[in-house]
Design a protein around this motif. Structure first.
Motif, mmCIF file in Angstrom:
data_model
loop_
_atom_site.group_PDB
_atom_site.id
_atom_site.type_symbol
_atom_site.label_atom_id
_atom_site.label_comp_id
_atom_site.label_asym_id
_atom_site.label_seq_id
_atom_site.Cartn_x
_atom_site.Cartn_y
_atom_site.Cartn_z
ATOM 1 N N CYS A 179 0.801 -1.252 -0.041
ATOM 2 C CA CYS A 179 0.079 0.034 0.175
ATOM 3 C C CYS A 179 0.936 1.191 -0.039
ATOM 4 N N THR A 180 1.102 1.643 -1.223
ATOM 5 C CA THR A 180 2.127 2.738 -1.259
ATOM 6 C C THR A 180 1.583 4.187 -1.574
ATOM 7 N N ILE A 181 0.042 4.205 -1.889
ATOM 8 C CA ILE A 181 -0.515 5.321 -2.087
ATOM 9 C C ILE A 181 -0.951 5.892 -1.097
ATOM 10 N N PRO A 182 -0.549 7.142 -0.309
ATOM 11 C CA PRO A 182 -1.133 7.720 0.688
ATOM 12 C C PRO A 182 -2.454 8.376 0.354
ATOM 13 N N VAL A 183 -3.479 8.234 1.169
ATOM 14 C CA VAL A 183 -4.848 9.015 1.230
ATOM 15 C C VAL A 183 -4.847 10.249 1.890
ATOM 16 N N ASP A 206 -3.708 8.389 -10.064
ATOM 17 C CA ASP A 206 -2.310 8.937 -9.447
ATOM 18 C C ASP A 206 -1.853 7.998 -8.483
ATOM 19 N N LYS A 207 -0.689 7.549 -8.803
ATOM 20 C CA LYS A 207 0.083 6.611 -8.048
ATOM 21 C C LYS A 207 0.714 7.224 -6.749
ATOM 22 N N LYS A 208 0.699 8.611 -6.918
ATOM 23 C CA LYS A 208 1.515 9.067 -5.912
ATOM 24 C C LYS A 208 0.582 9.467 -4.730
ATOM 25 N N GLU A 209 -0.309 9.810 -5.037
ATOM 26 C CA GLU A 209 -1.314 10.168 -3.725
ATOM 27 C C GLU A 209 -2.663 10.073 -4.075
ATOM 28 N N ALA A 210 -3.725 9.801 -3.490
ATOM 29 C CA ALA A 210 -4.963 9.766 -3.637
ATOM 30 C C ALA A 210 -5.727 10.784 -2.695
ATOM 31 N N VAL A 211 -6.269 12.006 -3.172
ATOM 32 C CA VAL A 211 -6.875 13.003 -2.434
ATOM 33 C C VAL A 211 -8.216 12.710 -2.456
ATOM 34 N N LEU A 212 -8.678 12.890 -1.146
ATOM 35 C CA LEU A 212 -10.332 12.604 -0.893
ATOM 36 C C LEU A 212 -10.786 14.072 -0.724
ATOM 37 N N CYS A 213 -11.632 14.233 -1.802
ATOM 38 C CA CYS A 213 -12.073 15.701 -2.020
ATOM 39 C C CYS A 213 -13.682 15.772 -1.631
ATOM 40 N N LEU A 214 -13.951 16.995 -1.264
ATOM 41 C CA LEU A 214 -15.448 17.332 -1.064
ATOM 42 C C LEU A 214 -15.621 18.378 -1.858
ATOM 43 N N ASN A 215 -16.780 18.190 -2.731
ATOM 44 C CA ASN A 215 -17.280 19.239 -3.647
ATOM 45 C C ASN A 215 -18.765 19.579 -3.595
ATOM 46 N N ASN A 216 -19.118 20.728 -3.326
ATOM 47 C CA ASN A 216 -20.315 21.127 -3.345
ATOM 48 C C ASN A 216 -21.080 20.999 -4.639
ATOM 49 N N THR A 217 -22.153 20.390 -4.832
ATOM 50 C CA THR A 217 -22.855 20.153 -6.028
ATOM 51 C C THR A 217 -24.142 20.989 -6.251
ATOM 52 N N LEU A 218 -24.201 21.798 -5.446
ATOM 53 C CA LEU A 218 -25.676 22.184 -5.203
ATOM 54 C C LEU A 218 -25.479 23.485 -6.330
#
Ligand SMILES: Cc1cc2nc3c(=O)[nH]c(=O)nc-3n(C[C@H](O)[C@H](O)[C@H](O)COP(=O)(O)OP(=O)(O)OC[C@H]3O[C@@H](n4cnc5c(N)ncnc54)[C@H](O)[C@@H]3O)c2cc1C
Ligand code: SF4
Lengths: 406, 123
Positions: free
Chosen positions: A326-330, A394-406
């Motif tokens: 597990c090399t991809i940081p979240v 992206d094998k360097k990082e996995a960014v968890l994003c929150l996007n407003n969809t309203l």
């Protein structure tokens, strides 16, 4: 395949379910708990609300614990009760009980040590330090196990679920709960608990309020309550006094990770939980973690899913299975209170569990090319997404994003 | 005459806000529930709300001082306090098994009082 046992540390629901899952894989499983009876915190949670998803039936805490313990027993889990784990070093588990100290040479270890209450010292309430101030969980244990009512006239600070559950319990057991006081503009606990624990009994909830003073020399005699502004500072001219003999604090839980620390497992400074990968393995090879020791769960049913995964993986590990690295940081984009796991492999679907920092309406949570819409997200509720392997582009990082969809 | 009440469903943690339409004292329709279990709950909630009671009885000679109990089916919400008080006045002898009927027809409407934990005798 080695015949070294999978050792489960902690016999709450997380430990019981992890043990059962490990035994189902054919592992030899030892479950160590310091109490006489397994079940952990569930034994003092005598209210209903457990197991609706896991057992398809609404159970009380002790009933859930008994079922989980019975399943573990049927699958051949060996219980070592009234035994405390002192430390874990490599995969050697040191325990102490009435026979003295001994070491267990484990094939894999699962840490399920639960959480503890934020202590009173973590709060900065001015005033005297009289008797009659309890954490809500301690009060729960006193009432439900020892049969001792901590007071007659009670104020509860904090609207987390334990505080709400205790407001109802104390009312039913003959005390008067004068108020639940919450510094945030929204309650900390689930909506259903506001309804069935406060509204049912006409207990007032003061949102955006706090306790500014505790009165009393030997025993609590009263508290002062005031409204707070957006910066949580008391607003002048809004304070009022309530005469009470007891103040309960329900101000949050933090993962209990003393044993994880002895093992050298990395701890997330933000949540105090262990840092794990998608297989729920900590930064120490062969040492896994799950349940409230990882992050505080609202529902035992969600915790059960996670615990079963940890137990299964620990058994696989003990049997010689090698997981993809597990090399991809979240990475948390900042919108989340906590995110589990900390690392993924990108070779299999990964379950990512999180809490948002602020309430959201109509938001999408995305990782790589994956995105999921949520109608509502609440800081008091843990949510999850299952991200397919190919979304981690992206094998360097996995960014968890929150996007407003309203 | 029709009126609308909004109730929060407590059957599961989703906590749906359900709107109940009441005509002549009868709950005729509901909306806002995410599943069908919400309907009977919401209807009862505006007419005669019920709850499963969990409470404690005293245990004689047991490993713990108290035994948690629950009603075998929901009881009237208005009776909760009196029934919890009644439970607390009961002492049972250890051991008890989870599911044992400690008092039958505990509420006078057919709900039994069940032990909700197995507790052994002391010693
Ligand atoms: C008051 C309260 C009310 C809740 N209400 C609900 C609800 O209504 N519905 C719902 O679904 N969920 C509810 N939850 C959430 C959920 O049930 C709990 O979060 C869950 O039970 C925690 O399980 P656990 O196994 O991680 O921890 P615990 O149950 O805390 O178990 C940890 C175990 O580890 C043992 N242990 C720790 N350290 C050691 C050591 N060094 N050596 C040996 N043993 C050790 C402890 O003795 C304990 O038995 C509630 C939680 C709390 C605290
Ligand atoms: S209506 Fe169904 S989904 Fe909604 S809270 Fe009630 S039981 Fe849960």
């Amino acid at each position: 395949m080695t015949d070294k046992p999978v050792v489960i540390v902690g016999g709450g629901p997380a430990g019981l379910i992890a043990a059962t899952a490990a035994a189902e894989q054919g592992a030899n499983v030892i479950l160590v708990d310091r109490e006489k009876h397994a079940g952990g915190i569930l034994n003092q949670c005598i209210h209903t609300g457990f197991g609706l998803a896991f057992y398809k039936e609404e159970l009380t805490g002790p009933e859930f614990a008994e079922r989980a313990a019975a399943s573990a027993l049927v699958k051949g889990v060996k219980f070592m009760n009234e035994t405390s784990v002192l430390s874990v070093s490599g995969k050697t588990v040191s325990v102490i009980n009435e026979h003295g100290v001994s070491d267990i040479d484990a094939g894999a270890v699962v840490l399920c040590t639960g959480c503890r209450e934020r202590p009173r010292g973590a709060l900065h309430i001015p005033g005297t330090r009289p008797a009659g101030v309890y954490t809500a969980g301690l009060a729960q244990k006193l009432v439900n196990i020892a049969g001792f009512l901590p007071g007659k006239r009670i104020v509860i600070l904090g609207s987390g679920d334990i505080g709400l559950i205790m407001a109802r319990r104390l009312t039913l057991e003959g005390a008067e709960v004068l108020a639940v006081v919450e510094v945030m503009p929204a309650p900390g606990g689930l909506r259903r608990n506001i309804v069935q624990c406060l509204d049912d009994f006409g207990i007032p909830l003061y949102l955006s309020h706090t306790v500014t003073d505790i009165r009393g020399k030997n025993r609590v005699e009263g508290v002062t309550i005031a409204k707070v502004d957006e910066k949580f500072n008391p607003v002048e001219g809004t304070s009022f006094d309530l005469d009470c003999d007891t103040l309960l604090l329900s101000v949050g839980l933090i993962p209990e990770n003393e044993i994880a620390e002895t093992a050298g497992a990395e701890i997330d400074p933000a949540s105090n939980g262990m840092l794990v990968d998608e297989n729920l393995m900590t930064t120490v090879d062969g040492v896994f973690g799950c349940g409230n020791a990882l992050h505080v769960h609202n529902l035992v049913d969600d915790l059960a899913v996670e615990a079963a995964q940890a137990g299964k993986n620990a058994a696989l590990y003990a049997a010689g299975h090698v997981f993809a690295p597990c090399t991809i940081p979240v990475v948390n984009d900042g919108a989340f209170g906590n995110v589990v796991p900390a690392r993924v492999s990108g070779t299999q679907p990964a379950v990512i569990r999180f809490r948002v920092r602020r309430p959201q309406k109509g938001a999408a949570v995305s990782v790589g090319t994956f995105s999921k819409r949520f109608a509502h997200l609440q800081p008091n509720t843990m949510e999850s997404v299952t991200v397919p392997a190919d979304a981690f582009t992206d094998k360097k990082e996995a960014v968890l994003c929150l996007n407003n969809t309203l | 005459m029709s009126e609308q009440h909004v109730v929060t469903c407590t059957v599961c943690p989703n906590g749906c806000e359900i709107t109940v339409t009441v005509e002549n004292g009868q709950a005729v329709s509901v909306s806002g529930n995410r599943c069908k279990r919400g309907e009977p709950y919401a209807k009862a909630e505006v007419v005669n709300p019920v709850r499963t009671l969990t409470a404690l009885v005293r245990l004689n000679g047991g490993e713990c001082a108290m035994c948690p109990v629950k009603t075998s089916r929901p009881v009237f919400k208005k009776d909760l306090k009196a029934l919890a008080e009644k439970a607390l006045s009961i002492t049972v002898d250890a051991p008890v098994r989870c599911g044992d009927v400690l008092v039958s027809d505990f509420d006078g409407n057919g709900a039994d009082l069940l032990a909700a934990r197995s507790i052994g005798a002391k010693g």
